[in-house]
Design an enzyme around this catalytic site. Structure first.
Site, PDB file in Angstrom:
ATOM      1  N   ARG A 164      48.801  46.222  33.842  1.00  0.00           N
ATOM      2  CA  ARG A 164      48.703  46.381  35.302  1.00  0.00           C
ATOM      3  C   ARG A 164      47.946  45.171  35.851  1.00  0.00           C
ATOM      4  NH1 ARG A 164      43.979  48.420  37.294  1.00  0.00           N
ATOM      5  NH2 ARG A 164      43.759  50.210  35.922  1.00  0.00           N
ATOM      6  N   HIS A 193      44.070  49.708  40.059  1.00  0.00           N
ATOM      7  CA  HIS A 193      44.676  51.032  39.817  1.00  0.00           C
ATOM      8  C   HIS A 193      45.370  51.520  41.091  1.00  0.00           C
ATOM      9  CE1 HIS A 193      45.124  55.288  39.070  1.00  0.00           C
ATOM     10  NE2 HIS A 193      44.254  55.569  40.011  1.00  0.00           N
ATOM     11  N   TYR A 201      35.376  45.857  36.129  1.00  0.00           N
ATOM     12  CA  TYR A 201      35.488  46.342  34.752  1.00  0.00           C
ATOM     13  C   TYR A 201      36.342  45.475  33.839  1.00  0.00           C
ATOM     14  CZ  TYR A 201      39.673  48.628  36.796  1.00  0.00           C
ATOM     15  OH  TYR A 201      40.841  48.882  37.446  1.00  0.00           O
TER      16      TYR A 201
END
Lengths: 378, 336
Positions: A272, A276, A285
């Protein structure tokens, strides 16, 4: 005797261990497991797959832009996952039925979703994409992994559908889910049911490496494709950024299910590229260097390179594909800006299929309340 | 009319539904060869075959989740949860999926599922086998929730639930599985009372007792005992918990002016709380006293040897009747 877990490869980014037909550099390579399933894929079909990937990316970019401009409440970007979505969905028949997650915009597009349907959920106007039966595709499922059971149940229904003129019903149910969903009990239960009944269902796991902020290593100590065989379901691990490999793997899985051999499982190893959802900040992160590694594995670029090397992507075709994508984006924007929210009392519609006295009381009470404002305004 | 136990009546209802409609399927743990742990599905497998009577893996979410997919495909699954406490692993599929698909798709997808739940206590069972989870489902829009109290209703309401285009959570009191009653096996569903309606099972003038499930029998015992004191108690079996037939309850309370609600489930935010709130909104000026709940305690279901202290019995109901009638009462001078 004990069975140790395989230690040869971790669950994550070892791209040497996946089946592939087009390298990141756009070079056509051979894979014994996949080759037979793509022997008839010519340049025209490959260009078509490329077109759908370009349209998906353009749709995705427009979705993000519309969210940033306040026109959509949320968007779940799929940039980087165009190959698995387009490659697998293009292998389906119209009569097959798909149960996707919320990130499968490309699957919805290939399955014939209109611009209105593609944005109405994220604009907060509807909770789904309209009638699932109209294009054999359920709307976006938000509860992680819940849809895998729906697909298996649908496949059990296919098994119970009377055969037409002596031939067995050869429709297939397909479910899409992510690496995070692979941890959900529902996904394991779905595999138990599918294997026990030999249901005609295909599991497509898009392993995009990250479940919001949690890496796939938190979900699994083994490749996700390793799980299915333990349930009695054969699996294939493919390069999810290689549309041809995804297309071939899906044909393998579909043929298996269609012929009565039972379920099949595909782990598409992909990434990805974006957040998200538009509410997420992946810089908190994950490492920018990691993203750059995957940018070099871009699913669109490699097909473009291959087509150009074959002389199958001339200026005219490239311009046509670009115009096609722009047209889609313009339509999405136009329906988004032109959307008119429905009547407030319609929130009470379709909660039940048959009259429910409790809800009817509430509807009457709220209608009377709203009428009060109109009387005041007179 | 035929005299049947509730278990046999339910079995007859399933037979009839499977015979009448080829889209009806029965699925659950042990429902096939064994005929269900309570034998409610006895004989169905041999009559209709494994394609329609499905022994499932031991996975409740899987059972309901696959039933959702089967409903997508046009089937009408009747799911058995085996025991009340086992419905919790299926809770997500029931409240997030079953309850919402019709709304989510603006009516394009129907979920004509029936989830049968052998329900509630009084049978001396182990932990997780005596739960009363009805309020969880009543709180979820999109579901219908019914609770049966006698063999005749069990036979008719199960067939009505299966025929209904909405999902129905169907509670069967375990302690009544062997209770007998007259059942009209030839009843025409079109002539039967809709499952959404409550029924006045005993008329009275001094107070109304509202209840459902196995507590109907206890409430009737209390009403009979109260006759000795010269009291005339009306008893209403709600039958349906979503929707709740408030018209029937309100008509009764307007006559009696007093109401006791009793159920096995815990009091807090339960069906009794809902009935009292709704009736107070509608009938405040008809009420002569504050309505009273008689329920299970707000505790985890106790061990079997102590459950008689948990289940509302005749005396606790009569004590509550004394309170709503403002009569001297000896059992609980303190308002909880």
């Amino acid at each position: 005797m004990t069975y140790p877990p395989s230690t040869a490869m971790g669950p994550t980014t070892d791209m040497g261990q996946v089946s592939r037909l087009i390298t990141a550099e756009g070079e056509r390579v051979s894979d014994p497991a996949l080759e037979g399933w793509v022997a008839d894929v010519d340049n025209a079909l490959l260009a078509d797959l490329y077109r759908d990937m370009v349209r998906t990316r353009r749709l995705d970019a427009e979705g993000v832009a519309l969210q940033r401009q306040g026109q959509l409440g949320l968007w779940a970007p799929c940039q980087g996952q165009e190959a698995v979505q387009v490659g697998t969905a293009r292998a389906l028949r119209e009569s097959d039925f798909v149960f996707p997650s919320y990130r499968e915009s490309g699957v919805q597009l290939v399955r014939g979703a209109t611009p209105t349907q593609l944005i109405q959920v994220w604009r907060g106007e509807e909770q789904s994409m309209g009638d699932p039966f109209a294009r054999g595709t359920a709307g976006p499922q938000i509860i992680i992994g819940a849809q895998t059971l729906h697909a298996v149940g649908y496949a059990m229904g296919i098994q119970r559908t009377p055969a037409a003129e002596g031939a067995r019903c050869d429709e297939v149910a397909v479910t899409y889910f992510g690496d995070g969903a692979s941890s959900q009990g529902d996904v394991s239960e779905a595999m138990v049911f599918a294997a026990s009944y030999g249901a005609p269902v295909v599991f497509v796991c898009s392993n995009n490496q990250w479940a919001i902020s949690e890496p796939v290593t938190v979900q699994s100590r083994t490749p996700l494709a390793d799980r299915a065989p333990a349930f009695g379901i054969p699996s294939m691990r493919v390069d999810g950024n290689d549309v041809l490999a995804c297309y071939g793997a899906m044909r393998w899985a579909l043929e298996r299910a269609r012929s009565g051999a039972g379920p099949a499982y595909i782990e598409a190893v992909t990434y990805r590229m974006g957040p998200h959802t538009t509410a997420d900040d992946p810089t908190r992160y994950r490492d920018a260097a990691e993203v750059e590694v995957w940018r070099a594995r871009d699913p669109l670029a490699r097909v473009q390179t291959l087509l150009q090397a074959r002389g199958a992507l001339g200026d005219a075709l490239a311009a046509d594909i670009a115009a096609d994508a722009d047209r889609l984006a313009a339509e999405v924007r136009a329906v988004c800006l032109g959307y008119r929210t429905r009547d407030p009392l319609s929130v009470f519609d379709e909660v039940y299929a048959e009259p429910h006295s409790g809800l009817e009381r509430q509807r009457r009470a709220y209608a009377a309340y709203l009428d009060g404002f109109e009387e005041e305004a007179r | 009319m035929t005299e049947l136990t509730m278990g046999k009546a339910l079995n007859a209802g399933l037979h009839r539904a499977l015979a009448d409609d080829p889209s009806v399927l029965v699925m659950g743990e042990d429902v096939g060869t064994l005929g269900g742990v309570f034998r409610i599905t006895d004989g169905l497998l041999s009559a209709y075959g494994p394609s329609r009577v499905i022994d499932t893996p031991l996975a409740e979410s899987g059972i309901v989740g696959t039933a959702v997919g089967l409903a997508f495909r046009g089937f009408r699954p009747v799911v058995e949860m085996q025991f009340d406490g086992f419905v919790y692993p299926a809770f997500d599929q029931i409240v997030c999926q079953v309850a919402k698909f019709h709304y989510r798709t603006r009516g394009a997808v129907r979920m004509p599922l029936t989830v049968r739940v052998p329900w509630a206590g009084g049978v001396g069972a182990a932990e997780h086998h005596s739960e009363s989870p009805e309020a969880y489902f009543v709180h979820t829009s999109g579901l219908r929730v019914v609770a049966v109290s006698n063999p005749a209703d069990a036979y008719v309401m199960l067939r009505q639930a299966i025929a209904c285009d909405d999902p129905v959570i169907f509670f069967e009191p375990k302690r009544l599985y062997h209770a007998k009653g007259e059942v009209d096996l030839d009843v025409d569903l079109a002539d039967a009372a809709p499952m959404g309606l409550a029924r006045v099972v005993r008329t009275g003038r001094d107070a109304t007792i509202v209840t459902y499930g196995a507590q109907v029998a206890t409430a009737l015992e209390a009403a009979t005992a109260a006759e000795d004191d010269g009291l005339s108690l009306e008893v209403i079996d709600l039958r349906s918990l979503s929707p709740i037939d408030l018209d029937t309850v309100a008509a009764s309370v307007r006559r009696t002016g007093r109401m006791v609600v009793t159920h096995e489930a815990a009091a807090e935010a339960g069906v009794g709380a809902e009935v009292i709130a709704a009736i107070t909104e509608r009938c405040f000026h008809h009420l002569e006293a504050a309505p009273v709940r008689v329920t299970g305690h707000d505790i985890p279901y106790p061990p079997a040897k102590l459950e008689r202290h948990h289940l509302p019995d005749l005396d606790r109901i009569l004590d509550a009747v004394d309170r709503v009638l403002d009569r001297p009462h000896s059992l609980s001078e303190v308002t909880p």
